[in-house]
Design an enzyme around this catalytic site. Structure first.
Site, PDB file in Angstrom:
ATOM      1  CG  ASP A  61     -72.310 -54.128   9.070  1.00 17.23           C
ATOM      2  OD1 ASP A  61     -71.258 -54.786   9.090  1.00 17.23           O
ATOM      3  OD2 ASP A  61     -72.587 -53.293   8.183  1.00 17.23           O
ATOM      4  CE1 TYR A 119     -76.754 -58.695   3.392  1.00 16.24           C
ATOM      5  CE2 TYR A 119     -75.713 -59.037   1.265  1.00 16.24           C
ATOM      6  CZ  TYR A 119     -75.668 -59.091   2.649  1.00 16.24           C
ATOM      7  OH  TYR A 119     -74.527 -59.534   3.265  1.00 16.24           O
TER       8      TYR A 119
END
Length: 253
Positions: A61, A119
């Site tokens: 994002d 992540y």
């Protein structure tokens, strides 16, 4: 020069980037901002003298960073991989780095061949210094780290994570994922949440982190998190952590 030098080959590249100020990894519709993909494709077009499309392992994002994003592209190059890497690095902004490039089989796909991702989310307890502040979530309220770890353990495994995604699609969309790892590591005032799984939904990691911080603040319990997971329903109870603290660390193949 040999004829085979002019035959396009597929190459796998690993890159790192500072996502601050970018509209995410993937190219956006006109007027929605510059994406990392746009910058890399512009550099490849300058090197090869024609448009070159790249395919990434997945989206990140706006404002999210990467330590090990992977992409592939097809092009003919006859000057060696070190010179290609140098050509790529020379023309890119300092916020984007190509870490490696190598030829791969013709049917390799950066997205569809990926087996999983890791992540990392960075949190700073109290006011971070000016050099760390752009790359972490600064949390001024005290956090119960032991409670966060206990809640994180309840989320590991194969579950339907619909309650922890910002997806707006139909309920029949597959939201089951395998979460192999959700570690909460602390070093002084710095927290690092490491999340590893076979795939992630839209804003899933940031939603998990936001919920875990709520547990650390005493707003939610581990049992509450388990109930939210079982409900398969996203509500305002689950906050989304800021994009600036999230890093795509590694893609597994």
């Amino acid at each position: 020069m040999r004829a085979c030098d002019f035959v396009p080959r597929r190459r796998k590249c690993v890159c790192a980037y500072d996502g601050t100020g970018f509209a995410g990894w993937q190219s956006q519709a006109a007027g929605r901002g510059l994406a990392i993909q746009d910058v890399i494709e512009a550099r490849l077009a300058a090197i090869f003298g024609q448009p070159v499309r790249i395919a990434g392992s997945g989206r990140t994002d706006a404002g999210v960073h990467a330590l090990g994003q992977v992409f592939h592209f097809d092009a003919a190059w006859s000057h060696g991989e070190e010179k290609l890497l140098l050509a790529l690095r020379t023309g890119l902004p300092s916020t984007i780095q190509i870490k490696s490039t190598r030829p791969v089989r013709a049917d390799f796909h950066a997205r569809f061949d990926a087996r999983g991702k890791r992540y990392e989310y960075r949190i700073h307890l109290g006011d971070a210094d000016p050099f760390a502040r752009p790359y972490c979530w600064t949390v001024f309220r005290p956090l119960d780290v032991d409670a966060i770890r206990a809640a994180a353990a309840r989320l590991i495994g194969r579950h339907d994570f619909r309650a922890f995604t910002a997806l707006n699609g139909p309920a029949r969309e597959d939201t089951v994922r395998m979460l192999h790892r959700l570690d909460v590591l602390q070093r002084g005032r710095r927290l690092r949440i490491v999340c590893e799984g076979d795939g992630f939904l839209y804003k899933m990691v940031r939603s998990l982190v936001g919920a875990l911080v709520s547990v650390g603040e005493g707003k939610l319990s581990a049992a509450d998190l388990a109930a939210i997971l079982a409900s398969r329903h996203r509500t305002a109870t689950v906050q989304t952590a800021p994009a600036k603290g999230l890093f795509l660390a590694k893609v597994f193949y």
